[in-house]
Design an enzyme around this catalytic site. Structure first.
Site, short mmCIF file in Angstrom:
data_model
loop_
_atom_site.label_atom_id
_atom_site.label_comp_id
_atom_site.label_asym_id
_atom_site.label_seq_id
_atom_site.Cartn_x
_atom_site.Cartn_y
_atom_site.Cartn_z
CE LYS A 131 -2.13 -0.89 3.92
NZ LYS A 131 -1.48 -2.16 4.30
NE ARG B 292 -4.04 -0.79 10.10
CZ ARG B 292 -2.97 -0.25 9.51
NH1 ARG B 292 -2.99 1.00 9.10
NH2 ARG B 292 -1.88 -0.96 9.33
NE ARG C 51 7.89 -2.67 5.81
CZ ARG C 51 6.57 -2.48 5.79
NH1 ARG C 51 5.99 -1.94 4.74
NH2 ARG C 51 5.83 -2.86 6.80
NE ARG D 10 6.38 -0.28 9.90
CZ ARG D 10 5.21 -0.32 9.29
NH1 ARG D 10 5.07 0.16 8.07
NH2 ARG D 10 4.16 -0.85 9.89
NE ARG E 145 2.33 -4.51 11.04
CZ ARG E 145 3.42 -4.46 10.28
NH1 ARG E 145 4.53 -5.10 10.64
NH2 ARG E 145 3.42 -3.76 9.18
P1 AMP Z 1 1.05 0.94 8.91
O1 AMP Z 1 2.24 1.80 8.66
O2 AMP Z 1 -0.15 1.36 8.10
O3 AMP Z 1 1.36 -0.52 8.77
O4 AMP Z 1 0.61 1.18 10.43
C1 AMP Z 1 1.50 0.85 11.49
C2 AMP Z 1 0.72 0.76 12.79
O5 AMP Z 1 0.13 2.03 13.10
C3 AMP Z 1 -0.45 -0.22 12.79
O6 AMP Z 1 -0.05 -1.55 13.04
C4 AMP Z 1 -1.30 0.35 13.92
O7 AMP Z 1 -0.75 0.06 15.18
C5 AMP Z 1 -1.15 1.85 13.70
N1 AMP Z 1 -2.17 2.36 12.76
C6 AMP Z 1 -1.94 2.95 11.55
N2 AMP Z 1 -3.09 3.30 10.97
C7 AMP Z 1 -4.08 2.94 11.83
C8 AMP Z 1 -5.50 3.03 11.79
N3 AMP Z 1 -6.14 3.56 10.72
N4 AMP Z 1 -6.19 2.55 12.86
C9 AMP Z 1 -5.57 2.04 13.93
N5 AMP Z 1 -4.23 1.91 14.03
C10 AMP Z 1 -3.49 2.35 12.98
#
Ligand code: AMP
Length: 193
Positions: free
Chosen positions: A13, A88, A127, A139, A150
């Site tokens: 994404k 989400r 990654r 990360r 996740r």
């Molecule tokens: P990502 O970079 O999109 O994989 O997001 C990393 C982490 O940020 C996720 O595993 C969640 O802990 C938090 N996070 C990001 N976006 C959301 C969202 N829309 N709702 C809840 N938690 C989020």
């Protein structure tokens, strides 16, 4: 144009949203990036989110809805944006519909990147390896244990959005297993249609 890229962690994404934003002059809105910036800056939101993110869980809806509500008010979002990692949950999706409705606008398209679950762990590990090789710090949630959490969060909380947006007639699904350039081409084809 207002788009959502939907898919499990590691689906690509972020990569596709970044490339598409550059191709089309749109803004990429990644709640993950915004939260990581908040953690780094040590803000109140960052302090609340840090442990949840590290474990792979979801940050509370109110927090991320608040972040997005503020962000899409900014002038640079007027031409359109690509949401990556938001919504989400169904609650976040309903809040987004309301936010856009209150601005007299609508979502154009939701693009689901469909990927093979088995490939996700390898992509996430890759990654992390590439980040280390480039001299960076991976990360905190790019490890096998957090990935399991996740993925569970994705299937439990996020995958119902596929039905939600299908019912709205907004969902298009593409093959996220294809090479990056091919996925980009499929996205461009969808937007041209
Ligand atoms: P990502 O970079 O999109 O994989 O997001 C990393 C982490 O940020 C996720 O595993 C969640 O802990 C938090 N996070 C990001 N976006 C959301 C969202 N829309 N709702 C809840 N938690 C989020």
């Amino acid at each position: 144009m207002k788009l959502i890229l939907l898919g499990p962690p590691g689906a690509g994404k972020g990569t596709q949203a970044d490339a598409l934003a550059k191709r089309r002059g749109l803004v990429q809105l990644s709640t993950g990036d915004m939260l990581r910036a908040a953690v780094k800056a040590g803000t109140e939101i960052g302090r609340k989110a840090e442990a949840i993110m590290k474990s792979g869980g979801l940050v509370p809806d109110e927090v991320v809805i608040g972040i997005i509500a503020d962000r899409i008010e900014q002038p640079d979002c007027a031409n359109g944006f690509i949401l990556d990692g938001f919504p989400r949950t169904l609650k976040q999706a309903a809040a987004l519909d309301q936010l856009l409705d209150s601005k007299g606008t609508i979502l154009d398209l939701v693009i689901e990147l469909k990927v093979d679950d088995e490939a996700l762990a390898a992509r996430i590990e890759n990654r992390a390896r590439e980040t280390i090789a480039a001299g960076g710090t991976p990360r905190a949630d790019d490890n096998a244990e957090a990935l399991r959490t996740r993925l569970l969060a994705y299937y439990r909380e996020t995958s119902p959005l596929i039905g939600y947006y299908f019912a709205q007639g907004k969902l298009k699904t593409i093959d996220g297993m294809a090479p990056i350039a091919e996925v980009s081409r499929q996205i461009d084809d969808l937007l041209a249609a």
